[in-house]
Design an enzyme around this catalytic site. Structure first.
Site, PDB file in Angstrom:
ATOM      1  N   LYS A   1       0.828  -1.202   0.000  1.00  0.00           N
ATOM      2  CA  LYS A   1       0.000   0.000   0.000  1.00  0.00           C
ATOM      3  C   LYS A   1       0.866   1.257   0.000  1.00  0.00           C
ATOM      4  O   LYS A   1       0.705   2.150  -0.841  1.00  0.00           O
ATOM      5  CB  LYS A   1      -0.935   0.011   1.207  1.00  0.00           C
ATOM      6  CG  LYS A   1      -1.857   1.225   1.259  1.00  0.00           C
ATOM      7  CD  LYS A   1      -2.756   1.184   2.476  1.00  0.00           C
ATOM      8  CE  LYS A   1      -2.018   1.596   3.729  1.00  0.00           C
ATOM      9  NZ  LYS A   1      -2.910   1.757   4.900  1.00  0.00           N
TER      10      LYS A   1
ATOM     11  N   ASP B   1      -6.342   0.751   0.612  1.00  0.00           N
ATOM     12  CA  ASP B   1      -6.520   1.052   2.031  1.00  0.00           C
ATOM     13  C   ASP B   1      -7.926   0.589   2.434  1.00  0.00           C
ATOM     14  O   ASP B   1      -8.599  -0.103   1.670  1.00  0.00           O
ATOM     15  CB  ASP B   1      -6.301   2.542   2.313  1.00  0.00           C
ATOM     16  CG  ASP B   1      -7.408   3.418   1.763  1.00  0.00           C
ATOM     17  OD1 ASP B   1      -8.233   2.927   0.951  1.00  0.00           O
ATOM     18  OD2 ASP B   1      -7.467   4.602   2.141  1.00  0.00           O
TER      19      ASP B   1
END
Length: 233
Positions: free
Chosen positions: A126, A144
């Site tokens: 991420k 996310d």
């Protein structure tokens, strides 16, 4: 009835077109002046709002603006400067650790590929994709909590595993759009499609979303649930 991949692509593209109309000028909501600063800010953003990170990083980056200075910083001083972001001991340790590794293994430059980035302390896919997309212009999908939630609500993926979501959604949307897709999904998740009570009645995707109706459908009540730009800056 389970939809085929071509059918899912058609629906995903329609949703993404509307997201693009709704959020034409998306940007990373973290403040930074270099790839290193974006990397550090993204590490700090874990379990913390971007607004809080942006309130914290000016003092941090004024004192330690680059990996060379951050690597030499006293760990306790980093802890003091990032304390307000939560989990400050772990974050400070990772920030100092990644700075050391950048100096020792990458000649002081933040690496510009995912495989190297995820070897840095505290950096997963991420965080790496945020840095690749916004600092280096390399498309990446940032999964996310908002992105994952919306992907499931849109019917793009049934997965909870961020990596599986990343690859499934990557099959639906053109690679060149991945960074902007990520930002638009995050913006929409923060502003409209909330976790507990989405503002369905005020959502620009209402006619396209298969999950329409799981939140408030009254337009006036739904509009009150929406968050404004000021909430994130």
């Amino acid at each position: 009835m389970r939809k085929s991949l071509p059918e899912k692509k058609v629906r995903a593209k329609a949703i993404y077109r509307q997201l693009t109309k709704s959020y034409p000028n998306v940007r990373c909501e973290l403040d930074y002046n270099s790839a290193f600063q974006l990397l550090v800010a993204t590490v700090l953003s874990a379990q913390c709002t971007d607004k809080r990170v942006n309130q914290t990083t000016p003092a941090l980056f004024k004192k330690y603006p680059n990996p060379k200075k951050m690597a030499k910083a006293d760990l306790k001083d980093i802890q003091r400067l990032v304390k307000s972001t939560g989990f400050f001991r772990a974050k400070a340790k990772n920030i100092k650790g990644l700075s050391n590794k950048i100096m020792e293994e990458f000649d002081g430059d933040v690496p510009s590929n995912l495989d190297d980035l995820i070897t840095l302390p505290g950096v997963g896919r991420k965080t790496a994709n945020v840095v690749l997309g916004h600092a280096f212009g390399i498309p990446g999908i940032t999964v996310d909590t908002h992105f994952g939630r919306l992907s499931r609500r849109f019917g793009w993926s049934k997965q909870n595993n961020p990596v599986k979501v990343e690859f499934e959604v990557g099959d639906l949307i053109a690679e060149k759009e991945w960074t902007n897709l990520s930002q638009r999904m995050i913006w929409h998740g923060r502003r409209v499609c909330h976790s507990r009570k989405p503002a369905c009645g005020a959502c620009p995707l209402a006619k396209l979303c298969p999950s329409y109706g799981i939140g408030e459908i009254d337009p006036i009540k739904a509009k009150r649930l929406m968050k404004a730009e000021a909430d994130f800056r």
